[in-house]
Design a protein around this motif. Sequence first.
Motif, PDB file in Angstrom:
ATOM      1  N   LYS A 134       0.847  -1.191   0.000  1.00  0.00           N
ATOM      2  CA  LYS A 134       0.000   0.000   0.000  1.00  0.00           C
ATOM      3  C   LYS A 134       0.884   1.245   0.000  1.00  0.00           C
ATOM      4  O   LYS A 134       1.853   1.328   0.751  1.00  0.00           O
ATOM      5  CB  LYS A 134      -0.873  -0.015   1.250  1.00  0.00           C
ATOM      6  CG  LYS A 134      -1.829   1.127   1.370  1.00  0.00           C
ATOM      7  CD  LYS A 134      -2.663   0.953   2.633  1.00  0.00           C
ATOM      8  CE  LYS A 134      -3.637   2.076   2.836  1.00  0.00           C
ATOM      9  NZ  LYS A 134      -4.439   1.878   4.058  1.00  0.00           N
ATOM     10  N   ILE A 135       0.556   2.198  -0.859  1.00  0.00           N
ATOM     11  CA  ILE A 135       1.265   3.474  -0.894  1.00  0.00           C
ATOM     12  C   ILE A 135       0.330   4.526  -0.317  1.00  0.00           C
ATOM     13  O   ILE A 135      -0.782   4.715  -0.809  1.00  0.00           O
ATOM     14  CB  ILE A 135       1.676   3.855  -2.330  1.00  0.00           C
ATOM     15  CG1 ILE A 135       2.629   2.804  -2.892  1.00  0.00           C
ATOM     16  CG2 ILE A 135       2.294   5.242  -2.365  1.00  0.00           C
ATOM     17  CD1 ILE A 135       2.984   3.004  -4.343  1.00  0.00           C
ATOM     18  N   ILE A 148       8.321   9.621  -5.624  1.00  0.00           N
ATOM     19  CA  ILE A 148       9.132   9.060  -6.695  1.00  0.00           C
ATOM     20  C   ILE A 148       8.996   7.551  -6.573  1.00  0.00           C
ATOM     21  O   ILE A 148       9.335   6.970  -5.540  1.00  0.00           O
ATOM     22  CB  ILE A 148      10.609   9.481  -6.585  1.00  0.00           C
ATOM     23  CG1 ILE A 148      10.735  10.995  -6.720  1.00  0.00           C
ATOM     24  CG2 ILE A 148      11.438   8.752  -7.634  1.00  0.00           C
ATOM     25  CD1 ILE A 148      12.136  11.517  -6.491  1.00  0.00           C
ATOM     26  N   VAL A 149       8.458   6.933  -7.604  1.00  0.00           N
ATOM     27  CA  VAL A 149       8.249   5.486  -7.601  1.00  0.00           C
ATOM     28  C   VAL A 149       9.070   4.904  -8.740  1.00  0.00           C
ATOM     29  O   VAL A 149       8.850   5.233  -9.905  1.00  0.00           O
ATOM     30  CB  VAL A 149       6.753   5.134  -7.783  1.00  0.00           C
ATOM     31  CG1 VAL A 149       6.550   3.634  -7.798  1.00  0.00           C
ATOM     32  CG2 VAL A 149       5.918   5.789  -6.688  1.00  0.00           C
TER      33      VAL A 149
END
Length: 50
Positions: free
Chosen positions: A26-27, A36-37
């Motif tokens: 979960k983000i 930033i992913v």
Amino acid sequence: IQLKNITRLCQTKPVVTINGQFPGPKIVAREGDRLIVKVINHVSNNVTIH
């Protein structure tokens, strides 16, 4: 992103996982946060994640 064999209800199937997890982690972010992913796709075909 990678395929991993997952066994559920006595059946094993390849499932797209994120960091080896299904569902993925979960983000949590709030409005105004900058994220930033970094995504590395190890699956041989295109994948869309929602």
